[in-house]
Design an enzyme around this catalytic site. Structure first.
Site, PDB file in Angstrom:
ATOM      1  N   HIS A   1      -3.275  -3.196  -5.465  1.00  0.00           N
ATOM      2  CA  HIS A   1      -3.460  -3.021  -3.844  1.00  0.00           C
ATOM      3  C   HIS A   1      -5.296  -2.670  -3.614  1.00  0.00           C
ATOM      4  CE1 HIS A   1      -4.485   0.973  -1.475  1.00  0.00           C
ATOM      5  NE2 HIS A   1      -3.306   0.034  -0.517  1.00  0.00           N
TER       6      HIS A   1
ATOM      7  N   GLU B   1      -6.721  -0.661  -6.520  1.00  0.00           N
ATOM      8  CA  GLU B   1      -5.976  -0.079  -7.774  1.00  0.00           C
ATOM      9  C   GLU B   1      -4.762  -0.699  -8.236  1.00  0.00           C
ATOM     10  OE1 GLU B   1      -5.261   4.084  -5.284  1.00  0.00           O
ATOM     11  OE2 GLU B   1      -3.567   2.696  -3.845  1.00  0.00           O
TER      12      GLU B   1
ATOM     13  N   SER C   1       0.824  -1.197   0.090  1.00  0.00           N
ATOM     14  CA  SER C   1      -0.132   0.091   0.292  1.00  0.00           C
ATOM     15  C   SER C   1       0.954   1.140   0.154  1.00  0.00           C
ATOM     16  CB  SER C   1      -0.615  -0.316   0.891  1.00  0.00           C
ATOM     17  OG  SER C   1      -0.153  -0.560   2.582  1.00  0.00           O
TER      18      SER C   1
ATOM     19  N   ASN D   1      -4.340   6.436  -1.006  1.00  0.00           N
ATOM     20  CA  ASN D   1      -3.500   6.833   0.221  1.00  0.00           C
ATOM     21  C   ASN D   1      -2.745   8.281   0.814  1.00  0.00           C
ATOM     22  OD1 ASN D   1      -4.115   5.027   1.754  1.00  0.00           O
ATOM     23  ND2 ASN D   1      -3.054   3.670   1.346  1.00  0.00           N
TER      24      ASN D   1
END
Ligand code: T1G
Length: 659
Positions: A430, A442, A409, A480
């Site tokens: 991800h 992702e 991540s 993120n």
């Protein structure tokens, strides 16, 4: 008998006195203007032709009717309107029976409701999903459905927008019969009822239901609607259906539909609808054939690995789970089987499907088993050395054409790829926790990822039934990175005077299921703390840095798992903790900051701006391909309210860059 054409998308043929009308408007037979004119013309023809005893309506291809044409929303209306066509069908003096060959959604379901009988193929589905677009049914659904299935079922179906398969529809009274040959069955029903009084849905009474039951059904729906207005409006209209005559109910429904159609909430949800259809489409990759992925290797069957395994198994893949020891492999098998069992308990999986999944699952400590894999996904501890070492070892085990994916991540997938002899076959996948539930993945396009590897990964994620969003390589990828900007800005405001609980309350009022500080407590504060410590050496002294979270961690406040973080959790209940206030006051005093007040509006505006600015940077850097992708990541991965459209839409920055 030659075909009759009533418009570019509506044709028919006459068979033994029955006019078989087919709607052919690919891909989903949406009720575009030319479909409506074609249907009206077909009815005129049937009305004016004595030999025609009645009409059968059906769709070409995989759908009956996918609904009104959403692309026509906001455009000047073209006659006949859908309510006109639906009204004509219901009032028609010859039987009109629909043969539902696939999905009958929205306006498509409303057309079916107005027919004098509904025959469906077993794989068909019925639904009024308008609330998912921020609107209510606008062509009679809220008035006719309760007349057929009762008010309680109508509140559930229209309030949630969920679809029901044919057999359930028949049990509800929505479909009259399920047939492998719906057109033929419908045609014989036409011949059977021709000349007899027709069952017009609109003339049926709404069966009475006591208010307590209605209130309970409404409350159940509204509990999940997170502040969206359409579900409440839909319930209001459905409940009213029993108390007003059809015409009055239809008029109120139409007025509500038009008002909601022009609302920002509906525009937001339509943006999300089309953004989802565009997700995972990469222009430059069109025409590239994906590789066949049937066997998936998963390294590490812990929390993430077991969730990924379940997603792969329940979408028909064979799974090989690799662990470091036979004991860990057995534990992994147990974890995966446990998740599958839970899915059976919650009726998301049948017992037969569970058995089939287990038959396609093996876990082992013998890495050579991965030689059979078409794709290997690693879900081991998020440490660069651990991952690069693993990929170096996998390099010598998996087939040269096998794809290697990292579920990191935050780490740099390019560095992991460079640990292999062929980085072209490496990319990031991800997943979000819990991986068997969360839709978002992702798909990280690394510097050397081969185009067909990316295409294969996108196809794989779609086959999992998940939402693939392509991201370039940057720390934290799309989600993120924006989440970090959101957290950073929130901490700035706390240092300047806002209370964490006030920040959370503002974002929950905006529509997030949980505010940022509560989310951090749930995820655990130690992951971000470790990353901040890693970054400390390279952090620029000019960069503003808030130390409050570090103080919390140093005090052992790592979140829910330690019973305290930004909040305390006595008996699991989120509680404001004066110790946190003291830590915050001390941090402010240390910097000589005099706290000031923040309104909820300022808090929301600043946090949205932080997300949007980071989104704009991601677009400028080419990490994200389009604003809609950013909106989908924040909605499906971070709880951004879908009815606000995502940060880019909410800020009016959702138009694709044309330059
Ligand atoms: N209008 C216009 N385009 C539509 C459409 C629609 N209703 N439905 C799908 N498309 C396009 C979609 O954008 C995509 O285009 C292609 O069709 C394939 O879709 C008065 C006003 C039917 C279950 O909410 O749920 O009726 O990207 O990739 O996975 O009360 O599409 O290829 O260019 O989704 O097989 C109510 C919406 C409308 C259903 C098929 N109806 N559609 O799923 O294909 S409001 C809906 C779906 C209404 C009335 C009100 C799904 C599907 P492109 P897809 P799929």
């Amino acid at each position: 008998m030659s075909a009759l054409r009533f418009s570019e998308s509506v044709s028919a043929r006459l068979e033994d006195g029955v006019l078989l009308v087919t709607i052919d408007n690919p891909p989903v037979n949406a009720l575009s203007a030319h479909v409506r004119t074609g249907l009206a013309a077909a009815l005129n023809h049937a009305a004016g032709t004595v030999e025609i005893a009645g009409v059968v309506l059906t769709g070409a291809g995989r759908a009956f009717i996918g609904g009104a044409d959403i692309r026509e929303f906001g455009k000047p209306p073209v006659e006949p309107s859908l309510p006109d066509v639906v009204g004509r069908i219901e009032a028609f003096d010859k039987p009109v029976i629909c043969a539902v060959n696939g999905v009958a959604l929205g306006g498509g379901c409303e057309v079916a409701l107005a027919c004098h009988g509904r025959i469906a193929v077993e794989t068909a589905a019925f639904g009024l999903p308008e609330v998912k677009l921020g609107i209510v049914p606008g062509a009679g659904g809220t008035q006719r459905l309760p007349r057929l299935v009762g008010t309680l079922a109508a509140i559930d179906l229209i309030g949630t927008g969920r679809t029901v398969k044919s057999l359930d529809a028949m049990a509800l009274g929505l479909a009259d019969a399920v047939s492998a040959h719906p057109v033929a069955t419908a045609a014989s029903l036409v011949r059977q009822v021709a000349g007899q009084p027709l069952r017009r849905t609109g003339s049926l009474d709404v069966p009475p239901v006591d208010d307590d039951a209605l209130d309970a059904a409404a409350a159940k729906v509204l509990a999940k609607s997170r502040g969206q207005s359409a579900p409440a409006e839909a319930i209001r209209l459905v409940r009213a259906a029993g108390g007003v005559d059809l015409e009055a109910g239809l008029a109120e429904e139409r007025a509500t539909f038009l008002r909601l159609r022009d609302s920002t909430e509906s525009a937001a949800l339509r943006h999300v609808f089309f953004a989802e259809r565009a997700a995972g489409k990469v222009e430059q990759l069109e025409g590239i054939t994906p590789r066949r992925i049937e066997t998936v290797g998963i390294v590490g069957t812990g929390l993430m690995g077991s969730g990924i395994a379940v997603a792969a198994l329940t979408s028909g893949h064979r799974v090989i789970g690799l662990e470091q020891t036979p004991e860990a492999a057995a534990a992994g098998m147990g974890r995966i089987a446990g998740l599958l069992d839970k899915a059976v308990q919650s009726k998301r999986l049948t017992a037969a499907a569970l058995d089939a999944c287990l038959a396609r699952l093996e876990t082992t400590a013998d890495a050579s088993a991965l030689a059979a894999a078409d794709l290997v996904i690693e879900a081991v501890f998020d440490d660069l050395a651990v991952k690069t070492d693993l990929f170096r070892r996998l390099n010598g085990i998996v087939r040269p054409d096998a794809i290697l994916a990292t579920n990191t991540s935050y780490l740099d997938p390019d560095a992991i790829a460079d640990a292999t002899t062929d980085p072209r076959r490496v990319l990031g996948l991800h997943f979000f926790s819990p991986a068997h539930i969360m839709r978002l993945v992702e798909v990280v396009d690394c510097a050397k990822t081969a185009p067909d590897v990316l295409v294969s990964a996108l196809a794989f994620v779609k086959r999992l039934g998940k939402l693939p969003i392509v991201s370039g390589v940057t720390e934290g990828f799309i989600g993120n990175r924006i989440f970090s900007a959101y957290r950073r800005e929130a901490e700035f405001m706390v240092e300047d005077g806002a209370e964490p609980q006030a920040v959370d309350a503002a974002m929950e009022a905006y529509g997030f299921p949980m505010g940022i500080f509560a989310v951090n407590d749930m995820a655990g504060l130690e992951i971000a703390w470790a990353r901040r410590k890693r970054q400390a050496a390279t952090r620029s002294p000019d960069e503003r840095y808030v130390e409050i979270a570090d103080r919390l961690c140093e005090a052992g406040r790592l979140g829910r798992k330690t019973g305290r973080g930004w909040y305390a959790y006595p008996d699991g209940v989120r509680t404001i903790d004066p110790n946190v206030t003291a830590i915050i006051d001390a941090a402010r005093a240390a910097k000589g900051i005099v706290p000031r007040n923040f309104t909820a509006e300022e808090i929301t505006d600043r946090l949205l701006k932080a997300m949007v600015d980071e989104g704009a940077a991601l677009l400028a850097e080419g990490i994200a391909a389009r604003p809609g992708d950013i909106d989908l990541v924040m909605i499906n991965g971070y709880g951004f309210p879908a009815h606000k459209g995502g940060p880019m839409f909410a800020a009016g920055r959702h138009e694709e860059r044309t330059a």
